[in-house]
Design an enzyme around this catalytic site. Structure first.
Site, short mmCIF file in Angstrom:
data_model
loop_
_atom_site.label_atom_id
_atom_site.label_comp_id
_atom_site.label_asym_id
_atom_site.label_seq_id
_atom_site.Cartn_x
_atom_site.Cartn_y
_atom_site.Cartn_z
N ASP A 65 -8.83 2.70 -1.51
CA ASP A 65 -9.90 2.68 -0.52
C ASP A 65 -9.69 3.77 0.51
OD1 ASP A 65 -11.00 0.42 -1.72
OD2 ASP A 65 -9.87 -0.96 -0.45
N TYR A 77 2.19 -3.11 -2.40
CA TYR A 77 1.48 -2.80 -1.17
C TYR A 77 2.22 -3.36 0.04
CZ TYR A 77 -2.49 -1.79 -4.22
OH TYR A 77 -3.29 -1.27 -5.20
N ASP A 114 -12.14 -5.66 5.08
CA ASP A 114 -11.14 -4.87 5.80
C ASP A 114 -11.72 -4.47 7.16
OD1 ASP A 114 -12.84 -2.69 5.35
OD2 ASP A 114 -11.54 -1.74 3.87
#
Length: 305
Positions: free
Chosen positions: A45, A73, A87
């Protein structure tokens, strides 16, 4: 018109900065190394940072062959609100009180540890998932609601690293299967805990065997150009996870023309990486007593060590 040969062919790893798309990274790599044939594996992203594997020249053919089945992550979950994108880039759609107990490190650690296992996960509305040929993010931007089906994912490891009571955030490390959305993990966890949540920071720490230690920054690559890319390229056989077989001089002509060669003890059905003089020449498969061609690279992919 025939394509000109690539100046070189290699896999590299970029530490993607925040604020640019994975396609933006490809464009900058093209300019930095002077090669048009550049692609990437495993989209990140725009707001996310970290490991992005990039193929240059003939190595673009490898991108669809890389499994990169596990990814790591470091994520920060913002408790107290959901957003349109799951997000911090999206608008807040719902807010909730964060119970004091959720800001206790022991309670938070237990909730994070409980994430480990298999889950049926629905991707975020803003994602690259395709439904009937239409990307979810295109539909979401147009105000349309696509029905995204849940898919099975696995969280192999989940560890709480830090709780910030003032900011109402959890920082955690995750080891997940390919195709897992960390934004969906945050969304679903927030709903389960009754506090709602979204991702406010995300860094990919590894993709398969490729880690942050293997990465260079775009600024470094732009300063060092093709010479640095060659120097820091990934070992293609290791990234593929295949056994290597060095070609003999007698086999080169046959391999170049796609003619089968002796399997020399390779088990039936096994795929092998054929190497020659520090380059990856092809990926072949054992069929009985012979190796047969699946993919050849007319210009060997550099980095075999």
């Amino acid at each position: 018109m025939a394509r000109r040969p690539s100046a070189f062919s290699a896999l590299i790893a970029i530490d993607k900065p925040a604020g640019c798309t994975s396609h933006d990274v490809v464009s900058r790599v093209r300019r930095a190394v002077g090669e048009k044939r550049v692609g990437h594996a495993g989209t990140l992203d725009p707001a996310a940072t970290g490991v992005l594997v990039v193929g240059i020249g003939q190595a673009t053919k490898l991108l669809g062959l890389l499994t990169l089945d596990r990814k790591g992550y470091r994520a920060t979950f913002q408790l107290g609100a959901e957003t349109t994108t799951d997000d911090a880039e999206g608008e807040i759609t719902r807010a909730a009180e964060v119970a004091a107990e959720l800001l206790d490190p022991a309670r938070a650690a237990a909730a994070v540890a409980a994430l480990v296992g298999e889950h049926d996960q629905v991707p975020p509305s803003f994602s690259a998932v395709s439904v009937n040929g239409r990307r979810a993010y295109d539909a979401a931007r147009a105000g349309e609601a696509l029905e995204l089906k849940a898919r099975r994912v696995c969280i192999y490891g989940a560890e709480l690293k830090r709780v910030d009571p003032e900011a109402c955030t959890w920082e955690l490390e995750l080891d997940v299967s390919k195709g897992t959305y960390v934004r969906s993990i945050a969304r679903d966890l927030g709903r389960d805990l009754g506090c709602l949540a979204h991702v406010c920071a995300l860094e990919r720490t590894f993709a398969g065997p490729v880690t942050l230690a293997d990465c260079m920054s775009l600024d470094e690559l732009e300063a060092g150009g093709a010479e640095l890319a060659r120097e820091r390229c990934l070992e293609p056989v290791a990234v593929l996870g295949l056994p290597a077989r060095e070609l003999s001089l007698d086999e080169i002509a046959d391999v170049s023309n796609g003619r089968r060669i002796d399997a020399a003890g390779v088990a039936h059905g096994t795929r092998v990486a054929l190497t020659l003089g520090g380059g990856l020449a092809g990926i072949w498969r054992c069929d009985g007593r012979h190796l047969v061609c699946e993919t050849n690279f007319p210009q060997a992919i550099e980095g075999v060590r």
